[in-house]
Design a protein around this motif. Sequence first.
Motif, mmCIF file in Angstrom:
data_model
loop_
_atom_site.group_PDB
_atom_site.id
_atom_site.type_symbol
_atom_site.label_atom_id
_atom_site.label_comp_id
_atom_site.label_asym_id
_atom_site.label_seq_id
_atom_site.Cartn_x
_atom_site.Cartn_y
_atom_site.Cartn_z
ATOM 1 N N GLY A 174 8.377 2.424 -1.220
ATOM 2 C CA GLY A 174 9.428 3.493 -0.308
ATOM 3 C C GLY A 174 8.914 4.025 0.999
ATOM 4 O O GLY A 174 9.882 4.307 1.702
ATOM 5 N N ASP A 175 7.796 4.271 0.698
ATOM 6 C CA ASP A 175 7.047 4.849 1.988
ATOM 7 C C ASP A 175 6.516 3.891 3.193
ATOM 8 O O ASP A 175 5.884 4.104 4.162
ATOM 9 N N GLY A 176 6.793 2.550 2.779
ATOM 10 C CA GLY A 176 6.564 1.586 3.637
ATOM 11 C C GLY A 176 5.137 0.774 3.489
ATOM 12 O O GLY A 176 4.890 -0.231 4.221
ATOM 13 N N ALA A 177 4.511 0.982 2.410
ATOM 14 C CA ALA A 177 3.307 0.563 1.787
ATOM 15 C C ALA A 177 3.497 -0.835 1.422
ATOM 16 O O ALA A 177 4.571 -1.275 0.666
ATOM 17 N N LEU B 197 3.191 6.321 -14.794
ATOM 18 C CA LEU B 197 2.690 6.957 -13.457
ATOM 19 C C LEU B 197 2.445 5.851 -12.459
ATOM 20 O O LEU B 197 2.876 6.131 -11.154
ATOM 21 N N ALA B 198 1.716 4.797 -12.879
ATOM 22 C CA ALA B 198 1.648 3.422 -12.087
ATOM 23 C C ALA B 198 2.951 3.162 -11.517
ATOM 24 O O ALA B 198 2.755 2.757 -10.288
ATOM 25 N N ALA B 199 3.899 2.913 -12.198
ATOM 26 C CA ALA B 199 5.120 2.214 -11.880
ATOM 27 C C ALA B 199 5.781 3.223 -11.125
ATOM 28 O O ALA B 199 6.285 2.856 -9.862
ATOM 29 N N ARG B 200 5.845 4.601 -11.196
ATOM 30 C CA ARG B 200 6.341 5.476 -10.342
ATOM 31 C C ARG B 200 5.582 5.646 -8.921
ATOM 32 O O ARG B 200 6.333 5.620 -8.036
ATOM 33 N N LEU B 201 4.346 5.497 -8.901
ATOM 34 C CA LEU B 201 3.655 5.655 -7.770
ATOM 35 C C LEU B 201 3.982 4.531 -6.986
ATOM 36 O O LEU B 201 4.040 4.536 -5.713
ATOM 37 N N ASP B 202 3.956 3.283 -7.594
ATOM 38 C CA ASP B 202 4.239 1.892 -6.674
ATOM 39 C C ASP B 202 5.772 2.265 -6.078
ATOM 40 O O ASP B 202 5.764 1.672 -4.917
ATOM 41 N N ASP B 203 6.699 2.691 -6.822
ATOM 42 C CA ASP B 203 7.898 2.721 -6.281
ATOM 43 C C ASP B 203 8.003 3.609 -4.906
ATOM 44 O O ASP B 203 8.321 3.584 -3.895
ATOM 45 N N ILE B 204 6.995 4.864 -5.026
ATOM 46 C CA ILE B 204 7.053 5.756 -4.182
ATOM 47 C C ILE B 204 6.075 5.471 -2.920
ATOM 48 O O ILE B 204 6.438 5.478 -1.754
ATOM 49 N N ALA B 205 4.993 4.449 -3.241
ATOM 50 C CA ALA B 205 4.399 3.829 -2.084
ATOM 51 C C ALA B 205 4.997 2.899 -1.361
ATOM 52 O O ALA B 205 5.110 2.717 0.021
#
Length: 154
Positions: A77-80, A67-75
Amino acid sequence: MIKLVFIVILLLAVAVTAYIRLAPSDPARWHEDPRLVARPKTPNFHLIRMVGGDAMPPVFQTSPESLAARLDDIARGDGAQLLAGSVAQGHMTYVTRTPIMGYPDYTTVLIEPAGEGAALLAFARARFGHSDMGHNRARLNRWIATLQGAAVTD
């Protein structure tokens, strides 16, 4: 005289804008534990935790590491941009900026084991201003919706 006042006001506006865009972000100040943080007095935040939050933490049927790895990818990818913490720790703080003015917002996430899955706790807040017009809530909801839409598996 009016021209001088206008120039001074313009220079002040440029200085404030430059400060907002260039002010350093101290990881020690912004990397907090969403479980322990005090609720801000201003409405420019969104808090997801079991007690005293704006929403309950969503639970995902996957490992905390996944979950942490997937959230990092999403964040990202959202410019974070990652400011502090790490995916390996499951505790990360990201900086995002508004498109026009570049106001920094800080989003701290903490991934915890929850039964057979993992829970996502979060604290998103603006650095400047009184209201964020719901942007921090919207960003967290977008990240969570992306996680829920994506099959987060091990």
